[in-house]
Enzyme design. Structure first.
Site, PDB file in Angstrom:
ATOM      1  N   GLU A 107     -56.214   7.962  73.298  1.00  0.00           N
ATOM      2  CA  GLU A 107     -55.815   7.993  71.885  1.00  0.00           C
ATOM      3  C   GLU A 107     -57.024   8.325  71.002  1.00  0.00           C
ATOM      4  O   GLU A 107     -56.919   9.063  70.026  1.00  0.00           O
ATOM      5  CB  GLU A 107     -55.186   6.646  71.494  1.00  0.00           C
ATOM      6  CG  GLU A 107     -53.813   6.458  72.160  1.00  0.00           C
ATOM      7  CD  GLU A 107     -53.200   5.103  71.902  1.00  0.00           C
ATOM      8  OE1 GLU A 107     -53.884   4.091  72.179  1.00  0.00           O
ATOM      9  OE2 GLU A 107     -52.057   5.037  71.431  1.00  0.00           O
ATOM     10  N   GLU A 127     -49.991   2.267  79.331  1.00  0.00           N
ATOM     11  CA  GLU A 127     -49.554   1.005  78.717  1.00  0.00           C
ATOM     12  C   GLU A 127     -48.261   0.468  79.296  1.00  0.00           C
ATOM     13  O   GLU A 127     -48.037  -0.744  79.351  1.00  0.00           O
ATOM     14  CB  GLU A 127     -49.406   1.190  77.197  1.00  0.00           C
ATOM     15  CG  GLU A 127     -50.708   1.314  76.428  1.00  0.00           C
ATOM     16  CD  GLU A 127     -51.307   2.714  76.436  1.00  0.00           C
ATOM     17  OE1 GLU A 127     -50.816   3.593  77.200  1.00  0.00           O
ATOM     18  OE2 GLU A 127     -52.282   2.939  75.704  1.00  0.00           O
TER      19      GLU A 127
END
Ligand code: NAI
Length: 710
Positions: A107, A127
């Site tokens: 990210e 995740e």
């Protein structure tokens, strides 16, 4: 004052935000603060023409700080605001990516204007494996860069992609053979010099032609089919938002979806398992400087179901293996099964024929125990019979070279007795693999009373080399897993005698709404072999370990006597059409007969809830006793045993975590209720003292430890 893990350095006209937070440069709160401060310093210095993000050590940022998710007021806002500000810079921002850019790391890289990577770099948003979704705009930037199809696949599976794939997909902009910092600084200088128009992922739209027909609806529907993983739904909704809404609205959708899963029981369970796995190989009381023994060549005695699978496990990991059998026929059969297993893998395209030949070539079959003399580790995997195991232990004690480790794969027997029979008990421990041994990840390592610390430490380390997750158990009947399974099977059998069918018993625990086990107890034993299960009960009986209850596990023994061994004979609790289980009328008749003989009343009001409670409370209560007895070091180890060895669903976190999430007070009350309704003449429903203590103190089973273990 501690030093910040982030520093701003100068490389000519380029500023380098340098992250040094070993081992994997995770985004700890201090790292995030360091990034914020470093960016401010960059903004304040107009002499810089560009900014590079670079990490020290073996990898770029490989993830967020998972422990911080447990902080009650955890917020992604500081990092997300930083990313917005980073991407908003007017001077080029280049990420120098190496190693694995994962989760918050990817990210971070995606908020830069350009990503240059080394050829061995891999990237991913894993995740989902923690029951979460990317919460720092990964769900919004990745579909914009890579298209929604690959983005959804990566986020829903958590898989990594290599640099080449990432470049082709648009996640990376460049692969360079140069050291990452050098490549990034050169690129930053070039971009600044040529007045390059900055490319911000947030300003891109997902191109309509990258959204296949029906993709959005399908995405939502596919996730809805797996409600036990709410993160999949949250990812799906976020990807749809990325495809249909402006960035700022997508950001709000992601944040809502992220907060929705953060406190979900599934994410609590999966995060627990993440830490549990990392704690399991810490062995209390072992000296830090213990000397490890060298393991290069491995011997295996017995080429049956387990011996064959264990031989494959080591051969797959590159070890030369000597495989000993009692008769030529058994040896040929064993090697034939190994070959057939490999051929099936080749046929599926999962193994190259050359690799198969190489692996098979590592296995040397023999009938001579003398051939074990050169082995550093010998694992015995013969029938589950104490007399036979002792006889073989004595032979191994004599034939194995000094310093060689001798292990037994017994599922239930007393490892100390087997160790004593070798005449060199310090070299001995249990290595309890799970069937199929080359597939299941769990290795229960049974620490005998005399096992030398170096032997234990060597085998724990070795487990990692052969791709297993190892959990230490003390010596007792069945160790951690099978001792709990015994209590669970006890209740399954009683329920069958009382009138439930195998399909009802299995259905109650296989149902994803109730629990979601991969296989209920009857299907599991039919697969593992009723003969194997019955023999353990028979051996336990011989050693005087059975409760004084004439109806105790009579069913498994009766099935065994009738030759109903499960799948291998075409019938057990079920009869089989291929692998399809069908009701077996013989079993119902047998249950009626056994119930009558043992004075057990049959009834028709057994509900799935009752089945679930009897099976699970029996298992959990036994787990608590195992902890109190010091057989397992930690509640979290027990959860690893069940999730890695018995198909317990990861989204429940293992039986200890399951009990915590039910509320331990409810579990205690439930067991007491069962004691009243089922009777407690044999102590089956006596609540474990640890469970009582934890319920009273508000403690958690998954965090509990054996006495004396910190
Ligand atoms: P199996 O019956 O498939 O294989 C046992 C093998 O040992 C046979 O091939 C037999 O010929 C061989 N053998 C017997 N005496 C021998 C001797 N003197 N020298 C060399 N080989 C000899 O049994 P399985 O299922 O592989 O079980 C082996 C051990 O692993 C048992 O202790 C069992 O409790 C344990 N185990 C079994 C699991 C399962 O799911 N089947 C799971 C975990 C452990």
């Amino acid at each position: 004052m501690s030093l910040s893990p982030v520093t701003l350095r100068r490389d000519g006209t380029v500023a380098v935000l340098h992250i040094d937070n070993p081992p994997v440069n995770a985004l700890s709160p201090a790292t995030v603060q360091g990034l914020i401060d470093g960016l401010k310093a960059f903004e304040a210095d107009a002499s810089f023409t560009a900014l590079v993000l670079h990490c020290e050590g073996r990898t770029f940022v490989a993830g967020g700080d998972i422990a911080s998710f447990d902080i009650p007021d955890f917020s992604a806002t500081p990092f997300n605001s930083f990313l917005a500000r980073l991407e908003g810079q007017a001077r080029p921002v280049v990420a120098a990516v190496h190693g694995t850019a994962l989760g918050g790391g990817l990210e971070l890289a995606m908020a830069c204007h350009w990503r240059v990577a080394t050829p061995s770099t891999r990237v991913g948003l894993p995740e989902v494996k923690l029951g979460l979704i990317p919460g720092s705009l990964g769900t919004q930037r990745l579909p914009r860069l890579a298209g929604p199809v690959l983005a959804l696949d990566m986020m829903s599976s958590g898989r990594m992609v290599d640099a080449k794939t990432a470049l082709a997909a648009g996640i990376l902009d460049e692969i360079s053979e140069l050291p990452p910092l050098q490549a990034a600084v050169a690129r930053a200088q070039a971009l600044a010099a040529e007045g390059w128009t900055l490319r911000r992922a947030s300003a891109l739209a997902v191109p309509a032609d990258k959204i296949p027909d029906g993709f959005l609806d399908r995405t939502i529907a596919d996730a809805a089919a797996k409600p036990q993983y709410p993160a999949l739904g949250a990812i799906a909704r976020s990807v749809v938002a990325a495809c249909t809404l402006p960035f700022a609205e997508g950001e709000r959708a992601e944040s809502e979806n992220f907060m929705g899963v953060l406190r979900s029981p599934q994410s609590v369970a999966m995060r627990h398992l993440f830490f549990a796995e990392r704690t399991a190989n810490k062995i209390p009381g072992l000296p830090r400087d213990v000397t490890l023994r060298e393991v290069q060549r491995v011997g295996i005695v017995g080429a049956g179901t387990m011996g064959g699978g264990i031989a494959m496990t080591f051969a797959n990991a590159g070890f030369p293996v000597t495989l000993v059998e009692a008769t030529d026929a058994a040896l040929q059969r064993g090697v034939g099964i190994i070959r057939a297993n490999y051929e099936a893998t080749v046929a599926k395209g999962k193994l190259k024929p050359e690799a198969m030949a190489e692996r098979l070539g590592r296995i040397t079959p023999t009938l001579s125990y003398d051939d074990l003399a050169g082995c550093d580790l010998v694992i015995e995997a013969v029938f589950e019979n104490m007399d036979l195991k002792k006889e073989i232990a004595a032979r191994l004690g004599a034939v194995c070279k000094p310093g060689a480790i001798i292990a037994t794969n017994t599922s239930t027997l007393d490892v100390d007795q087997i160790a004593a029979a070798t005449g060199r008990a310090a070299d001995v421990l249990g290595m309890h693999f799970f069937s199929p041994a080359h597939v299941m990840r769990l290795l229960e390592v049974v620490r005998g009373a005399q096992t030398a610390p170096g032997v234990l430490a060597t085998v724990m380390k070795l487990a990692g080399r052969i791709g297993k997750v190892a959990v230490v158990s003390g010596v007792c009947y069945g160790f951690i897993g099978n001792r709990m399974a015994e209590a669970y099977m006890r209740e399954a059998e009683f329920l069958l005698l009382e009138g439930a069918t195998p399909a009802q018993v299995d259905g109650a625990v296989e149902s994803t709404e109730r629990l979601g086990l991969a296989m209920g107890p009857c299907r599991m034993l039919d697969m593992a072999g009723i003969d194997v299960g019955a023999k353990t009960v028979i051996e336990l009986d011989k050693s005087g370990g059975l409760p004084a209850d004439p109806s105790y596990r009579v069913l498994v023994r009766a099935l065994f006597e009738r030759g109903l061994f499960g799948q291998k004979t075409g019938a057990g609790y079920y009869r089989y059409d291929g692998r399809k289980p069908l009701p077996n009328p013989d079993v119902e008749a047998l249950c009626i007969e056994l119930a009558a003989r043992h004075g057990i009343t049959r009834r028709s009001d057994i509900t799935p809830d009752e089945i679930l409670q009897r099976l699970m409370f029996a298992m959990v209560n036994e787990g608590a006793r195992i902890l109190d007895d010091g057989i397992a070091y930690r509640g979290s180890d027990i959860d690893i045993v069940w999730t890695a060895g018995y198909g317990f669903p990861d989204h429940r976190g293992g039986p200890m975590c399951w009990a915590d999430l039910q509320g331990l007070g409810n579990v205690v009350a439930g067991i007491e209720r069962l004691a009243a309704t089922c009777g407690n003449a044999h102590g089956y429903w006596t609540v474990s003292p640890l469970l009582v203590r934890l319920a009273q103190s508000g403690g958690k089973l998954r965090e509990a430890t054996a006495p004396g273990v910190k």
